[in-house]
Design an enzyme around this catalytic site. Structure first.
Site, PDB file in Angstrom:
ATOM      1  NE  ARG A   8       0.290  -9.258   2.078  1.00 25.86           N
ATOM      2  CZ  ARG A   8      -0.278  -9.025   3.244  1.00 25.86           C
ATOM      3  NH1 ARG A   8      -1.258  -9.795   3.663  1.00 25.86           N
ATOM      4  NH2 ARG A   8       0.126  -8.038   4.006  1.00 25.86           N
ATOM      5  CB  SER A  45       0.396  -6.315   7.440  1.00 21.57           C
ATOM      6  OG  SER A  45       0.910  -7.189   6.482  1.00 21.57           O
ATOM      7  CG  HIS A  51      -6.207  -4.618  10.962  1.00 24.73           C
ATOM      8  ND1 HIS A  51      -4.906  -4.178  11.036  1.00 24.73           N
ATOM      9  CD2 HIS A  51      -6.262  -5.401   9.853  1.00 24.73           C
ATOM     10  CE1 HIS A  51      -4.206  -4.671  10.023  1.00 24.73           C
ATOM     11  NE2 HIS A  51      -5.005  -5.416   9.298  1.00 24.73           N
ATOM     12  CE  LYS A  59      -5.741  -4.209   5.218  1.00 23.41           C
ATOM     13  NZ  LYS A  59      -6.374  -4.967   6.320  1.00 23.41           N
ATOM     14  NE  ARG A 104      -2.076  -1.217   3.694  1.00 23.65           N
ATOM     15  CZ  ARG A 104      -1.616  -0.300   4.536  1.00 23.65           C
ATOM     16  NH1 ARG A 104      -1.858   0.987   4.317  1.00 23.65           N
ATOM     17  NH2 ARG A 104      -0.921  -0.666   5.600  1.00 23.65           N
ATOM     18  CG  ASP A 133      -6.713  -8.419   7.379  1.00 27.66           C
ATOM     19  OD1 ASP A 133      -5.852  -8.301   8.275  1.00 27.66           O
ATOM     20  OD2 ASP A 133      -6.870  -7.579   6.488  1.00 27.66           O
ATOM     21  CE  LYS A 188      -4.611  -8.980  10.897  1.00 29.22           C
ATOM     22  NZ  LYS A 188      -3.347  -8.551  10.290  1.00 29.22           N
ATOM     23  CB  THR A 189      -2.988 -14.823   7.910  1.00 31.80           C
ATOM     24  OG1 THR A 189      -3.546 -13.576   7.501  1.00 31.80           O
ATOM     25  CG2 THR A 189      -3.459 -15.914   6.964  1.00 31.80           C
TER      26      THR A 189
END
Length: 533
Positions: free
Chosen positions: A319, A235, A217, A197, A58, A254, A239-240
């Protein structure tokens, strides 16, 4: 007959030529289009592998919100939410739609929020087939062929470049949210995270104000006994990875909402980091990389179409995007009950925070609004190694409202439902970045498992003298010596110095929130001392 459905929507309201639209293509058709257009290649796993071009993350400085009657007095303006003129938005809208009308483009109707009571419908118009595949994978997929009157529209054209001197942007790429026209314009960047996002920012604006729902988030999963767990983190903090537990049902990886009676996924898919991915370490994610999945900015082993997940020549932010049902134990629809445990994940580059600690209510609020971590390389343009950052509510970049609005909602829900809150350091131990080592994933999983199963209920804790956190003295499957981070450093005095340095950073960052902080939160500030021990 066209590959697209015969009943195309009238896109005149978008200044778009409906005859150019390839509408609601299925996965096979989108992959075929992408290959035909030269957008990517097929990996030997069947996944479509593409490059996003100049931007592999981003670009936060190029994200804007139109300032008008709807947003002027409600949005938290500053370096996160940058004002954009409505007139310039209209000019860019005319330019980007004219650009799209020169060739075929792709249109997909989808929605966000798995809880039907809060559904937000979305129309995604993309220049490339791979972006449309991403939208299919990440958003929720309607059971009917399309949506007649979507609430929000996203228009994304990577090859359209703005003229900063004329269009009011900072540079040629941009992502602009317009809450009055309910539209997002994305240009100059092929990075699909901007699409994802953009809608997350929309939900962060409308849900707290209109529905009293806390947007988060976070990732979330649920155990066989119905015990929901939430994992907050930026990120790269895990988390994932940590929510993909074969013993628990995956709600999502997410973005979620916490209503009066449910925790629900905003999305219909996962967007997982791929760096150093292996079938042994992360079997569920590895298995999900098959036909229909979208690989971004990965590299093949030379002379093959086998992905080398250790190769980060393009970016560390490699990703994969896939629909959530590619995970065997995904909860469909992605809704569960009230959370029993909340985990704040941080990748501490200082190497001084404990691998796990229990927080009281004040500490939970303090650490939520602080949102400390290290930005991991590749997640944003220009980040090449971990950098200390404080991201309010573990998602500052996506918060249109002031952080205290979300923090107060969390505190209210957390105390009402008597949730256990844990701070988990997935970052460095035994020294700071460059000296210490990243916490072993197996240890982190064991500590989270212990918390979920209630194993810490009969274990003694000790208080950390600087941060005031409660550290368990033992944990099944984890060496006791790593539970207190000071014990892992070769020089304890160096640890003390680094701990004080981080404590000072916490205190300095929190000054912006002190005016609205409760006594409990203020009592939770770290204690900066010359010699802790």
């Amino acid at each position: 007959m066209s590959k697209a459905f015969m009943l195309k929507p009238d896109l005149g309201y978008l200044n778009l030529n409906s005859d150019r639209a390839l509408y609601q293509l299925n996965v096979a058709e989108l992959v075929e289009e992408a290959l035909k257009n030269g957008e990517g290649t097929l990996a030997d796993s069947g996944a479509l592998a593409i490059d996003t071009g100049r931007f592999t993350g981003r670009s936060p400085k190029d994200r804007f919100i139109v300032c008008d009657e709807v947003t002027e007095k409600t949005v938290w303006w500053g370096d996160i939410n940058i004002k954009f003129d409505p007139y310039n938005f209209d000019i860019l809208f005319e330019k980007i739609t004219k650009h799209l009308n020169r060739n075929d483009f792709y249109v997909r109707d989808a929605y966000a929020c798995a809880d039907e009571r809060y559904k937000t419908t979305i129309r995604v118009v993309t220049e490339t087939a791979y972006q449309n595949l991403f939208a299919n994978n990440l958003f929720l997929r309607p059971q009917v062929n399309g949506i007649s009157d979507p609430e929000w529209t996203i228009i994304a054209a990577p090859s359209f470049l703005a003229d900063p001197l004329v269009d009011g942007t900072r540079q040629s790429n941009f992502s602009i949210l317009n809450f009055t026209k309910k539209m997002i314009l994305i240009g100059g960047s092929g990075y699909t995270g901007e699409i994802k996002k953009g809608i997350f920012s929309v939900l962060n604006f409308i849900l707290p104000e209109q529905r009293h729902i806390l947007p988060m988030h976070c990732s979330a999963n649920v155990g066989r006994e119905g015990d929901t767990a939430i994992f907050f983190g930026l990120s790269g903090t895990g988390k994932t990875t940590l929510s993909a537990d074969p013993e628990r049902g995956l709600i999502g990886d997410d973005e979620h909402g916490w209503s009066e009676d449910s925790v629900f996924n905003f999305e219909g898919g996962c967007y997982a980091k791929c760096v150093d991915l292996t079938a042994e370490k992360e079997p569920q994610i590895f298995k999900a990389i098959k036909f229909g999945a979208l690989l971004e900015n990965t590299n093949y082993f030379k002379g093959t179409h086998t992905v080398d997940f250790t190769n980060i020549n393009k970016t560390e932010n490699t990703r994969v995007a896939y629909p959530i049902h590619y995970i065997d134990n995904a909860v469909i629809p992605s809704i569960a009950g009230m959370p029993k445990n909340i985990f704040f994940l941080t990748a501490d580059a200082f190497g001084v925070l404990p691998p796990i600690a229990k927080l009281n209510a004040g500490q939970a609020m303090f650490h939520f609004i602080s949102g400390y971590t290290a930005k991991v390389a590749g997640t944003e343009a220009g980040i090449t190694e971990p950098q200390l950052t404080f991201s309010a509510c573990f998602g500052k970049a996506f918060l249109p409202l002031h952080p205290t609005r979300y923090a107060s909602l969390l505190g209210e829900k957390m105390q009402k439902h008597k949730v256990n809150v844990w701070l988990v350091n997935t970052g460095w131990s035994g020294g700071a970045y460059g000296v210490g080592r990243r916490m072993k994933l197996a240890y982190t999983r064991a500590m989270i498992s212990a918390a979920l199963q209630g194993d810490f209920e009969n274990i003694a804790f000790e208080a950390d003298p600087v941060f005031g956190l409660q550290l368990p003295l033992s944990c099944p499957g984890v060496p006791a010596e790593i539970l207190n981070p000071r014990n892992t450093w070769s020089d304890a005095r160096e640890y003390d110095q680094k701990a004080n340095e981080l404590a000072q950073a916490f205190v300095s960052n929190f000054k912006q929130f002190e005016a609205g902080a409760s006594e409990e939160m203020l009592a939770s500030l770290p204690k900066v001392v010359e010699n802790t021990h």
